[in-house]
Write a protein that holds these residues in place. Structure first.
Motif, PDB file in Angstrom:
ATOM      1  N   GLU A 105       0.809  -1.226   0.000  1.00  0.00           N
ATOM      2  CA  GLU A 105       0.000   0.000   0.000  1.00  0.00           C
ATOM      3  C   GLU A 105       0.837   1.269   0.000  1.00  0.00           C
ATOM      4  O   GLU A 105       0.295   2.374  -0.123  1.00  0.00           O
ATOM      5  CB  GLU A 105      -0.966   0.017   1.186  1.00  0.00           C
ATOM      6  N   ASP A 106       2.150   1.145   0.121  1.00  0.00           N
ATOM      7  CA  ASP A 106       3.029   2.307  -0.025  1.00  0.00           C
ATOM      8  C   ASP A 106       3.326   2.618  -1.493  1.00  0.00           C
ATOM      9  O   ASP A 106       3.974   3.622  -1.796  1.00  0.00           O
ATOM     10  CB  ASP A 106       4.354   2.077   0.708  1.00  0.00           C
ATOM     11  N   THR A 107       2.870   1.767  -2.379  1.00  0.00           N
ATOM     12  CA  THR A 107       3.088   1.987  -3.805  1.00  0.00           C
ATOM     13  C   THR A 107       2.432   3.287  -4.244  1.00  0.00           C
ATOM     14  O   THR A 107       1.235   3.500  -4.025  1.00  0.00           O
ATOM     15  CB  THR A 107       2.524   0.814  -4.622  1.00  0.00           C
ATOM     16  N   ALA A 108       3.221   4.159  -4.852  1.00  0.00           N
ATOM     17  CA  ALA A 108       2.731   5.476  -5.258  1.00  0.00           C
ATOM     18  C   ALA A 108       3.853   6.223  -5.970  1.00  0.00           C
ATOM     19  O   ALA A 108       5.014   5.791  -5.947  1.00  0.00           O
ATOM     20  CB  ALA A 108       2.270   6.283  -4.048  1.00  0.00           C
ATOM     21  N   VAL A 109       3.494   7.344  -6.552  1.00  0.00           N
ATOM     22  CA  VAL A 109       4.497   8.305  -6.990  1.00  0.00           C
ATOM     23  C   VAL A 109       4.766   9.230  -5.812  1.00  0.00           C
ATOM     24  O   VAL A 109       3.826   9.769  -5.208  1.00  0.00           O
ATOM     25  CB  VAL A 109       4.014   9.114  -8.209  1.00  0.00           C
ATOM     26  N   TYR A 110       6.032   9.383  -5.482  1.00  0.00           N
ATOM     27  CA  TYR A 110       6.427  10.209  -4.349  1.00  0.00           C
ATOM     28  C   TYR A 110       6.986  11.536  -4.866  1.00  0.00           C
ATOM     29  O   TYR A 110       7.845  11.550  -5.759  1.00  0.00           O
ATOM     30  CB  TYR A 110       7.462   9.484  -3.490  1.00  0.00           C
ATOM     31  N   TYR A 111       6.476  12.608  -4.283  1.00  0.00           N
ATOM     32  CA  TYR A 111       6.868  13.956  -4.684  1.00  0.00           C
ATOM     33  C   TYR A 111       7.510  14.702  -3.516  1.00  0.00           C
ATOM     34  O   TYR A 111       7.024  14.596  -2.381  1.00  0.00           O
ATOM     35  CB  TYR A 111       5.649  14.769  -5.121  1.00  0.00           C
ATOM     36  N   CYS A 112       8.542  15.457  -3.791  1.00  0.00           N
ATOM     37  CA  CYS A 112       9.003  16.403  -2.784  1.00  0.00           C
ATOM     38  C   CYS A 112       8.492  17.787  -3.152  1.00  0.00           C
ATOM     39  O   CYS A 112       8.200  18.074  -4.320  1.00  0.00           O
ATOM     40  CB  CYS A 112      10.521  16.379  -2.618  1.00  0.00           C
ATOM     41  N   ALA A 113       8.362  18.613  -2.139  1.00  0.00           N
ATOM     42  CA  ALA A 113       7.795  19.940  -2.316  1.00  0.00           C
ATOM     43  C   ALA A 113       8.448  20.912  -1.342  1.00  0.00           C
ATOM     44  O   ALA A 113       8.917  20.507  -0.282  1.00  0.00           O
ATOM     45  CB  ALA A 113       6.283  19.896  -2.084  1.00  0.00           C
ATOM     46  N   ALA A 114       8.434  22.180  -1.720  1.00  0.00           N
ATOM     47  CA  ALA A 114       9.038  23.231  -0.905  1.00  0.00           C
ATOM     48  C   ALA A 114       8.001  24.288  -0.563  1.00  0.00           C
ATOM     49  O   ALA A 114       7.243  24.739  -1.426  1.00  0.00           O
ATOM     50  CB  ALA A 114      10.208  23.871  -1.660  1.00  0.00           C
ATOM     51  N   SER A 115       8.010  24.659   0.701  1.00  0.00           N
ATOM     52  CA  SER A 115       7.104  25.696   1.176  1.00  0.00           C
ATOM     53  C   SER A 115       7.918  26.828   1.779  1.00  0.00           C
ATOM     54  O   SER A 115       8.720  26.591   2.678  1.00  0.00           O
ATOM     55  CB  SER A 115       6.152  25.120   2.223  1.00  0.00           C
ATOM     56  N   TYR A 116       7.663  28.028   1.316  1.00  0.00           N
ATOM     57  CA  TYR A 116       8.396  29.185   1.840  1.00  0.00           C
ATOM     58  C   TYR A 116       7.782  29.678   3.149  1.00  0.00           C
ATOM     59  O   TYR A 116       8.460  30.287   3.971  1.00  0.00           O
ATOM     60  CB  TYR A 116       8.396  30.313   0.807  1.00  0.00           C
ATOM     61  N   SER A 117       6.517  29.410   3.348  1.00  0.00           N
ATOM     62  CA  SER A 117       5.812  30.078   4.446  1.00  0.00           C
ATOM     63  C   SER A 117       5.666  29.247   5.715  1.00  0.00           C
ATOM     64  O   SER A 117       5.417  29.807   6.778  1.00  0.00           O
ATOM     65  CB  SER A 117       4.427  30.527   3.978  1.00  0.00           C
TER      66      SER A 117
END
Length: 123
Positions: free
Chosen positions: A89-101
């Motif tokens: 169930e961990d199967t997925a596309v994994y994304y990293c993201a950046a938040s400035y706030s």
């Protein structure tokens, strides 16, 4: 502007481990909270983990605590996601993201995204 590139995904058997990396370029990496999200087919993108600017605080989806660990190396402009005891169930596309706030569990509040890396866990 920040460019994010994920790597480290792949195919792994259940119970195995993977370490994802996200390399950032552009503006000062340490100015951003970094997060990991994932999206499985037919499902909404969901929060996985986040880490504050200096790495002093980390946050996880409740269901993933104890198996996943987020970390960052500001000298290398890189954030990591160590994933252990992987399940199908961990199967997925994994994304990293950046938040400035700030730190958010909602993907709407992240300013920059990588292209994603596929993680497939076989049973």
């Amino acid at each position: 502007q920040v460019q994010l590139v994920e790597s480290g995904g792949g195919l792994v058997q259940a119970g195995g481990s993977l370490r994802l990396s996200c390399a950032a370029s552009g503006r000062t990496f340490s100015s951003y909270v970094m997060g990991w999200f994932r999206q499985a087919p037919g499902k909404e993108r969901e929060f996985v983990a986040a880490i504050t600017w200096s790495g002093g605080s980390t946050y996880y989806a409740d269901s993933l605590k104890g198996r996943f660990t987020i970390s960052r190396d500001n000298a290398k402009n890189t954030v990591y996601l160590q994933m252990n005891s992987l399940k199908p169930e961990d199967t997925a596309v994994y994304y990293c993201a950046a938040s400035y706030s700030g730190v958010y569990r909602n993907y709407d509040y992240y300013d920059y995204w990588g292209q994603g890396t596929q993680v497939t866990v076989s049973s």
